[in-house]
Design a protein around this motif. Structure first.
Motif, PDB file in Angstrom:
ATOM      1  N   GLY A 128       0.817  -1.212   0.000  1.00 30.16           N
ATOM      2  CA  GLY A 128       0.000   0.000   0.000  1.00 30.16           C
ATOM      3  C   GLY A 128       0.847   1.256   0.000  1.00 30.16           C
ATOM      4  O   GLY A 128       0.551   2.222  -0.724  1.00 30.16           O
ATOM      5  N   ARG A 129       1.882   1.257   0.790  1.00 31.08           N
ATOM      6  CA  ARG A 129       2.795   2.410   0.813  1.00 31.08           C
ATOM      7  C   ARG A 129       3.488   2.569  -0.534  1.00 31.08           C
ATOM      8  O   ARG A 129       3.629   3.683  -1.056  1.00 31.08           O
ATOM      9  N   PHE A 130       3.922   1.445  -1.099  1.00 28.92           N
ATOM     10  CA  PHE A 130       4.634   1.468  -2.377  1.00 28.92           C
ATOM     11  C   PHE A 130       3.751   2.043  -3.482  1.00 28.92           C
ATOM     12  O   PHE A 130       4.163   2.934  -4.236  1.00 28.92           O
ATOM     13  N   ALA A 131       2.516   1.543  -3.580  1.00 33.59           N
ATOM     14  CA  ALA A 131       1.597   2.012  -4.620  1.00 33.59           C
ATOM     15  C   ALA A 131       1.209   3.472  -4.399  1.00 33.59           C
ATOM     16  O   ALA A 131       1.063   4.243  -5.356  1.00 33.59           O
ATOM     17  N   THR A 132       1.041   3.857  -3.160  1.00 35.41           N
ATOM     18  CA  THR A 132       0.687   5.242  -2.843  1.00 35.41           C
ATOM     19  C   THR A 132       1.805   6.187  -3.265  1.00 35.41           C
ATOM     20  O   THR A 132       1.555   7.257  -3.855  1.00 35.41           O
ATOM     21  N   GLU A 133       3.045   5.798  -2.985  1.00 38.49           N
ATOM     22  CA  GLU A 133       4.189   6.629  -3.376  1.00 38.49           C
ATOM     23  C   GLU A 133       4.321   6.721  -4.891  1.00 38.49           C
ATOM     24  O   GLU A 133       4.791   7.738  -5.424  1.00 38.49           O
ATOM     25  N   LEU A 134       3.888   5.684  -5.602  1.00 38.46           N
ATOM     26  CA  LEU A 134       3.909   5.713  -7.057  1.00 38.46           C
ATOM     27  C   LEU A 134       2.834   6.634  -7.636  1.00 38.46           C
ATOM     28  O   LEU A 134       2.909   7.024  -8.802  1.00 38.46           O
ATOM     29  N   GLY A 135       1.822   6.945  -6.828  1.00 37.21           N
ATOM     30  CA  GLY A 135       0.758   7.824  -7.288  1.00 37.21           C
ATOM     31  C   GLY A 135      -0.527   7.135  -7.672  1.00 37.21           C
ATOM     32  O   GLY A 135      -1.358   7.714  -8.394  1.00 37.21           O
ATOM     33  N   TYR A 136      -0.741   5.907  -7.182  1.00 35.03           N
ATOM     34  CA  TYR A 136      -2.010   5.237  -7.463  1.00 35.03           C
ATOM     35  C   TYR A 136      -3.151   6.013  -6.814  1.00 35.03           C
ATOM     36  O   TYR A 136      -3.020   6.543  -5.706  1.00 35.03           O
ATOM     37  N   ASP A 137      -4.282   6.087  -7.524  1.00 33.25           N
ATOM     38  CA  ASP A 137      -5.396   6.932  -7.098  1.00 33.25           C
ATOM     39  C   ASP A 137      -6.117   6.392  -5.876  1.00 33.25           C
ATOM     40  O   ASP A 137      -6.700   7.150  -5.110  1.00 33.25           O
ATOM     41  N   SER A 138      -6.106   5.086  -5.714  1.00 40.81           N
ATOM     42  CA  SER A 138      -6.746   4.458  -4.556  1.00 40.81           C
ATOM     43  C   SER A 138      -6.161   3.075  -4.350  1.00 40.81           C
ATOM     44  O   SER A 138      -5.610   2.480  -5.280  1.00 40.81           O
ATOM     45  N   LEU A 139      -6.278   2.599  -3.140  1.00 38.58           N
ATOM     46  CA  LEU A 139      -5.967   1.208  -2.844  1.00 38.58           C
ATOM     47  C   LEU A 139      -7.259   0.408  -2.818  1.00 38.58           C
ATOM     48  O   LEU A 139      -8.356   0.958  -2.708  1.00 38.58           O
ATOM     49  N   SER A 140      -7.112  -0.900  -2.931  1.00 44.06           N
ATOM     50  CA  SER A 140      -8.214  -1.824  -2.714  1.00 44.06           C
ATOM     51  C   SER A 140      -7.626  -3.014  -1.988  1.00 44.06           C
ATOM     52  O   SER A 140      -6.413  -3.270  -2.074  1.00 44.06           O
ATOM     53  N   ALA A 141      -8.454  -3.730  -1.248  1.00 40.58           N
ATOM     54  CA  ALA A 141      -7.946  -4.908  -0.550  1.00 40.58           C
ATOM     55  C   ALA A 141      -9.065  -5.920  -0.382  1.00 40.58           C
ATOM     56  O   ALA A 141     -10.162  -5.584   0.067  1.00 40.58           O
ATOM     57  N   VAL A 142      -8.766  -7.141  -0.776  1.00 35.66           N
ATOM     58  CA  VAL A 142      -9.707  -8.233  -0.569  1.00 35.66           C
ATOM     59  C   VAL A 142      -9.865  -8.454   0.931  1.00 35.66           C
ATOM     60  O   VAL A 142      -8.929  -8.231   1.708  1.00 35.66           O
ATOM     61  N   THR A 143     -11.048  -8.870   1.350  1.00 36.08           N
ATOM     62  CA  THR A 143     -11.246  -9.199   2.761  1.00 36.08           C
ATOM     63  C   THR A 143     -10.332 -10.360   3.141  1.00 36.08           C
ATOM     64  O   THR A 143     -10.118 -11.276   2.347  1.00 36.08           O
ATOM     65  N   PRO A 144      -9.778 -10.356   4.345  1.00 41.11           N
ATOM     66  CA  PRO A 144      -8.938 -11.480   4.782  1.00 41.11           C
ATOM     67  C   PRO A 144      -9.730 -12.798   4.695  1.00 41.11           C
ATOM     68  O   PRO A 144     -10.918 -12.827   5.012  1.00 41.11           O
ATOM     69  N   PHE A 145      -9.066 -13.849   4.268  1.00 46.65           N
ATOM     70  CA  PHE A 145      -9.760 -15.110   4.007  1.00 46.65           C
ATOM     71  C   PHE A 145      -9.010 -16.287   4.618  1.00 46.65           C
ATOM     72  O   PHE A 145      -7.986 -16.117   5.271  1.00 46.65           O
ATOM     73  N   TYR A 146      -9.520 -17.461   4.416  1.00 50.98           N
ATOM     74  CA  TYR A 146      -9.011 -18.763   4.875  1.00 50.98           C
ATOM     75  C   TYR A 146      -9.274 -18.966   6.364  1.00 50.98           C
ATOM     76  O   TYR A 146      -9.997 -19.866   6.747  1.00 50.98           O
ATOM     77  N   TYR A 147      -8.711 -18.118   7.227  1.00 50.93           N
ATOM     78  CA  TYR A 147      -8.992 -18.237   8.658  1.00 50.93           C
ATOM     79  C   TYR A 147     -10.345 -17.599   8.962  1.00 50.93           C
ATOM     80  O   TYR A 147     -10.763 -16.649   8.282  1.00 50.93           O
ATOM     81  N   PRO A 148     -11.043 -18.068   9.983  1.00 52.19           N
ATOM     82  CA  PRO A 148     -12.366 -17.486  10.318  1.00 52.19           C
ATOM     83  C   PRO A 148     -12.220 -16.183  11.099  1.00 52.19           C
ATOM     84  O   PRO A 148     -12.462 -16.111  12.299  1.00 52.19           O
ATOM     85  N   PHE A 149     -11.818 -15.125  10.384  1.00 56.47           N
ATOM     86  CA  PHE A 149     -11.615 -13.832  11.023  1.00 56.47           C
ATOM     87  C   PHE A 149     -12.934 -13.257  11.528  1.00 56.47           C
ATOM     88  O   PHE A 149     -13.969 -13.369  10.868  1.00 56.47           O
TER      89      PHE A 149
END
Length: 289
Positions: free
Chosen positions: A89-110
């Motif tokens: 996220g930091r890397f993409a932000t420094e590159l100038g990406y307009d937004s981040l996205s993130a899949v919900t954590p999976f596999y474990y029953p969070f």
């Protein structure tokens, strides 16, 4: 940030290495030929969960270098490893990406509290906007309306990539949050998402079928829903054939047939069966892809 976004395909060679020139060609094809509004980088279509952190960074960097500021860029940084998600996220932000996205954590029953903390941590550590990636069929995580209330309470959570067939929940979400961005994540259901008031779409088939999908969006904007359905029927004929042959393998082979070096898929995904190339060539010809 509204509009049509391609979930970007990533070309690999037979050894699983990224083909940089091929990646640049795929980016250019999406921008110059498919005329998309943006690129969703390192999502499921990009075989993200098969990649190393360094490979993900290389993709973010190469896509930004090729696209510059000509389209909007969304960086999918979700990972079971929160430290990696923050680093990306930091890397993409420094590159100038307009937004981040993130899949919900999976596999474990969070628990939901753990999921909320995951998103808030990425936001706090990067300072960038966040688009929730909700795909319960693959993650097993279904976000309730009350849970969306808590996630959207963070003003940096600007929207959701909604990859679900529950259109009652989609309508309720749209009605409840008119000012948040909602992207349709199922290409074969684009017209239904538009009827429900989504702000745009993010999908894999837009790598090869963006113009037709744009037409669906334009017709819905003009309230020409019957015509939009006809174009969706045609788009779904394409999608049906792609699914029969193997989605990522076939989308890449369509681009290969057109002279774009989309490479192959990364192990353990199987490569495209060359005996089926004739079917792909016919698909390209029949639907003018």
């Amino acid at each position: 940030m509204k509009g049509l976004f391609t979930a970007l395909l990533i070309p690999f060679d037979e050894n699983g290495q990224i083909k940089e020139e091929g990646l640049r060609q795929v980016v250019r094809h999406n921008i110059d030929v498919q005329k998309v509004d943006g690129l969703y980088v390192n999502g499921s279509t990009g075989e993200n969960f098969l990649l190393t952190t360094d490979q993900k960074k290389f993709i973010f960097e190469t896509v930004k270098d090729e696209a510059k500021d000509s389209v909007k860029l969304i960086a999918q940084v979700g990972s079971l490893n929160l430290e990696e998600a923050v680093e990306l996220g930091r890397f993409a932000t420094e590159l100038g990406y307009d937004s981040l996205s993130a899949v919900t954590p999976f596999y474990y029953p969070f628990t939901f509290e753990e999921i909320k903390s995951y998103y808030n941590t990425i936001i706090e550590e990067t300072g960038n906007d966040m688009i929730i990636y909700a795909i319960p069929a693959l993650t097993g995580v279904a976000i309730s309306m009350e849970q969306f209330d808590e996630l959207f309470a963070n003003e940096k959570v600007i929207g959701v990539k909604y990859t679900d067939s529950n259109f009652f929940a989609l309508e309720r979400l749209r009605n409840r949050y008119p000012d948040k961005l909602i992207y349709s994540g199922f290409d074969e259901m684009l017209v239904y998402g538009l009827l429900s008031g989504v702000d745009g779409a993010i999908g894999s088939t837009y790598n090869v079928n963006g113009l037709r999908s744009r037409r669906i969006m334009e017709l819905c904007e003009q309230n020409k829903f019957e015509e939009a359905y006809e174009v969706q029927h045609e788009a779904n004929d394409i999608i049906e054939k792609v699914l029969e042959l193997g989605i990522y393998q076939t989308l890449k082979e369509i681009l290969n047939v057109k002279g774009i070096d989309a490479g192959t898929t990364k192990n353990p995904l199987s490569s495209f069966d060359p005996s089926k190339r004739g079917k792909v060539e016919k698909l390209v010809e029949d639907f003018n892809l």
